[in-house]
Write an enzyme that holds these catalytic residues in place. Structure first.
Site, PDB file in Angstrom:
ATOM      1  N   GLU A 161       0.965  -1.216  -0.105  1.00 31.37           N
ATOM      2  CA  GLU A 161       0.126   0.147   0.086  1.00 31.37           C
ATOM      3  C   GLU A 161       0.911   1.302   0.070  1.00 31.37           C
ATOM      4  O   GLU A 161       1.884   1.190   0.802  1.00 31.37           O
ATOM      5  CB  GLU A 161      -0.779   0.142   1.181  1.00 31.37           C
ATOM      6  N   ARG A 213       5.860 -12.801   9.216  1.00 29.36           N
ATOM      7  CA  ARG A 213       6.652 -11.522   8.957  1.00 29.36           C
ATOM      8  C   ARG A 213       7.869 -11.548   9.828  1.00 29.36           C
ATOM      9  O   ARG A 213       8.104 -12.497  10.601  1.00 29.36           O
ATOM     10  CB  ARG A 213       5.666 -10.271   9.172  1.00 29.36           C
ATOM     11  N   LYS A 234       4.893   0.663  10.577  1.00 22.33           N
ATOM     12  CA  LYS A 234       4.864   1.661   9.926  1.00 22.33           C
ATOM     13  C   LYS A 234       4.522   2.669  10.798  1.00 22.33           C
ATOM     14  O   LYS A 234       5.006   3.867  10.734  1.00 22.33           O
ATOM     15  CB  LYS A 234       3.855   2.031   8.780  1.00 22.33           C
TER      16      LYS A 234
END
Length: 553
Positions: free
Chosen positions: A35, A261, A271
């Site tokens: 994204e 992850r 983020k």
RNA sequence: UGGGAUAUCGCCAAGCGGUAAGGCAGCGGGUUUUGAUCUCGCCAUUCCCAGGUUCAAAUCCUGGUAUCCCAGCCA
């Protein structure tokens, strides 16, 4: 498959091997779907290496697709930086860059299809009511009052949503799945919401934007993705991924597989936290060399090859993991040891005066640029009566463990002569400022004739010929292995994550090194000129120290 | 008894019923004008626990335990 049998395998490769063997797909097609709402970090590198790596190894394809369904949080700047980072990492996507927003027209049609099949409806519950109706993890939800609105009316309502005749938040389109499902994402998930915002790709064409769960599976199908890889937290979402594709008229069937992850010790990866570090000025921007971002690592001196190797070494599984920094450091050391030239720099200098060396003489010594690889060639290093050595490389008296310069003892100056310390001078605070030595002129490239061999070798720079420089000594950003587990991760920031060595002096050959070009400062570590470095104002970043195995005690 | 996942050496990670790969780290020896590199050797009778099936189980079955994820009109 491939020629290299030592390539590590993983459960996804096993799945692909099986699919290929069964003829499920003629070839393999993956995608990397960021994204555009932030900078890429090393966790993304894991996904990039996985997706693009699979495509390479299986002679398949890998798309770069921006998952841009939430214009409020996204920005065109990120679509540029992300492309740069992917390319820098050494990968090339198949064809043009893709955007989920490319499919907004088709997505809209599939939504209409769902409504016509009685499988989607316009819901007028507000956000709070929607949450209440959804139920909890242990209690089922209850149906929306408008769940059984007629198909005709839903069609008209959705049309009005699209035409901007409804208010933001007034209503949304929902899939009619099962409000009692134990998968929360199956309790009539929202498919479209109303947002009167400008989109970086579609401008003001739309005021309704599709949600991730509706968009991702269809985008995968449209692009012919065979293996849609994502992280573990999307495991539940796989049910709605499959449900959507089961209920629309799209032939191809991509399949979603989830892997864990990356978690790296002594840093954070979310983020939000990364953004906090930047906005709260704990670091100097997204490309601060202490950041785990691709841009930060690049500025720190990490190479794309080292990052790729790292991703290969850590593997791909479904297990939660926390990788040690040592793993990353081993990768960059392996690369730089083989691929960087050597040079000398003194970070915390004290002066050495060689009393029996002619005053004013400048002797150019020829020194190898790499101890094992002759292809790096040789360079000239000026030697003079006054030189600089590292403060920690001299002691008035040492012990059997200390292999450096000590009064009345000898040490080898790397690439030059053997010197013997005679006496020294201190300042008022007791710090050694100058060491007076003698040198043995007959020790250039050979051991002293008396048969002795100094046990230590230290680096040095000519006091008059060396160039001043600032050297940024970077260390881990946090003091604890898992800062994300703290109540407030900013409380465990490492106050010494950056130490600027402002009185460093480097050998003259280092004055015109290109930014980002790696060099080993002998005995100290691997460094590279910072983005900001100029010939008149040299600035180096320490990428990583040399491996240090001796017993310091 | 909400549901979905995962448990193999300090950290990663192969293994898919035939008797525990590899990497990182660590430890010991050798070479070395970088305490680097390189090199040689060591490093899980044991696979979350407890039962069971089998000639044979990390791998199959049963029952536990621990950890992670899910209740955004974020992705």
């Amino acid at each position: 498959m491939a020629e290299n049998e030592t390539r590590p395998t993983n459960f996804i490769r096993n799945i692909i091997d099986k699919d290929l063997a069964e003829g499920k797909h003629p070839s393999t097609h993956t995608r990397f779907p960021p994204e555009p709402n932030g900078y890429l970090h090393i966790g993304h590198a894991k996904s990039i290496c996985l997706n693009f790596g699979l495509a390479q190894d299986y002679q398949g394809k890998c798309n770069l697709r921006f998952d841009d369904t939430n214009p409020e949080k996204e920005d065109i700047d990120y679509v540029h930086s992300i492309q740069e980072d992917v390319k820098w990492l050494g990968f090339e996507w198949d064809g043009e860059v893709c955007y989920s927003s490319n499919y907004f027209d088709q997505l809209y049609l599939y939504a209409v299809e769902l409504i016509k099949a009685g499988k989607a409806y316009v819901c007028f519950l507000n956000a709070e009511q929607t949450r209440e109706y959804r139920g909890t993890l242990k209690e089922p939800g209850k149906n929306s009052p408008t769940r059984d609105t007629s198909i005709e009316e839903n069609l008209a309502l959705f049309e009005k949503m699209k035409n901007g005749e409804m208010q933001e938040g007034e209503c949304c389109l929902r899939a009619k799945v099962d409000m009692t499902s134990s998968f929360m994402c199956m309790r009539d998930p929202i498919l479209y919401r109303i947002r009167f915002v400008h989109h970086h790709q579609t401008a003001d064409k739309w005021c309704i934007y599709p949600m991730y769960d509706f968009t991702h599976c269809i985008s995968d199908a449209i692009e012919g993705i065979t293996h849609s890889l994502c992280t573990l937290e999307f495991q539940d979402n796989r049910r709605i991924y499959d449900w959507i594709l089961d209920n629309i008229s799209l032939e191809v069937r991509p399949h979603q597989y989830e892997f864990s992850r990356l978690n790296l010790e002594y840093t954070v990866m979310s983020k939000r936290k990364l953004n906090d570090l930047v906005t709260q000025k704990h670091v100097n921007g997204w490309d601060d060399p202490r950041m785990p971002t691709i841009a930060g690592l690049r500025r720190r001196g990490y190479t794309a090859a080292a990052l790729r190797e790292f991703c290969l070494r850590i593997g791909v599984t479904k297990m939660e993991n926390m990788i040690e920094m040592g793993m990353l450091e081993a990768c960059i050391r392996d690369d730089l040891n083989a691929n960087s030239a050597r040079a000398m720099a003194v970070l915390d200098p004290i002066k050495v005066i060689i009393e029996n060396y002619p005053e004013g003489q400048v002797e150019e010594l020829m020194v190898s640029n790499h101890p094992q690889d002759e292809s790096f060639g040789k360079r000239m290093v000026p030697f003079t009566r006054e030189i600089l050595i590292e403060a920690e490389d001299f002691r008035e008296s040492g012990n059997k463990k200390y292999k450096r310069l000590v009064i009345d003892k000898s040490v080898r100056l790397r690439g030059a002569y053997v010197i013997t310390a005679k006496r020294f001078k201190q300042d008022e605070k007791g710090n050694v400022t100058t060491v007076y030595c003698t040198y043995d002129p007959n020790t250039l490239g050979k051991n002293p004739e008396d048969g002795t061999k100094p046990k230590g070798v230290i680096h040095w720079v000519s006091a008059s010929e060396g160039k001043p420089a600032t050297v940024n000594m970077y260390d881990r950003l946090f003091t604890v292995p898992n800062p994300a587990a703290e109540d407030d991760f900013t409380q465990v920031l490492n106050a010494e994550s950056l130490i600027e060595m402002k009185s460093a002096v480097v050998e003259p050959s280092l004055a015109e090194l290109d930014a980002g070009k790696a060099v080993q400062f002998e005995r100290l570590g691997y460094f590279c000129p910072d983005l900001s470095s100029t010939p008149d104002d040299l600035v180096f970043n320490r990428t990583v120290t040399l491996r240090d195995t001796w017993d310091h005690a």
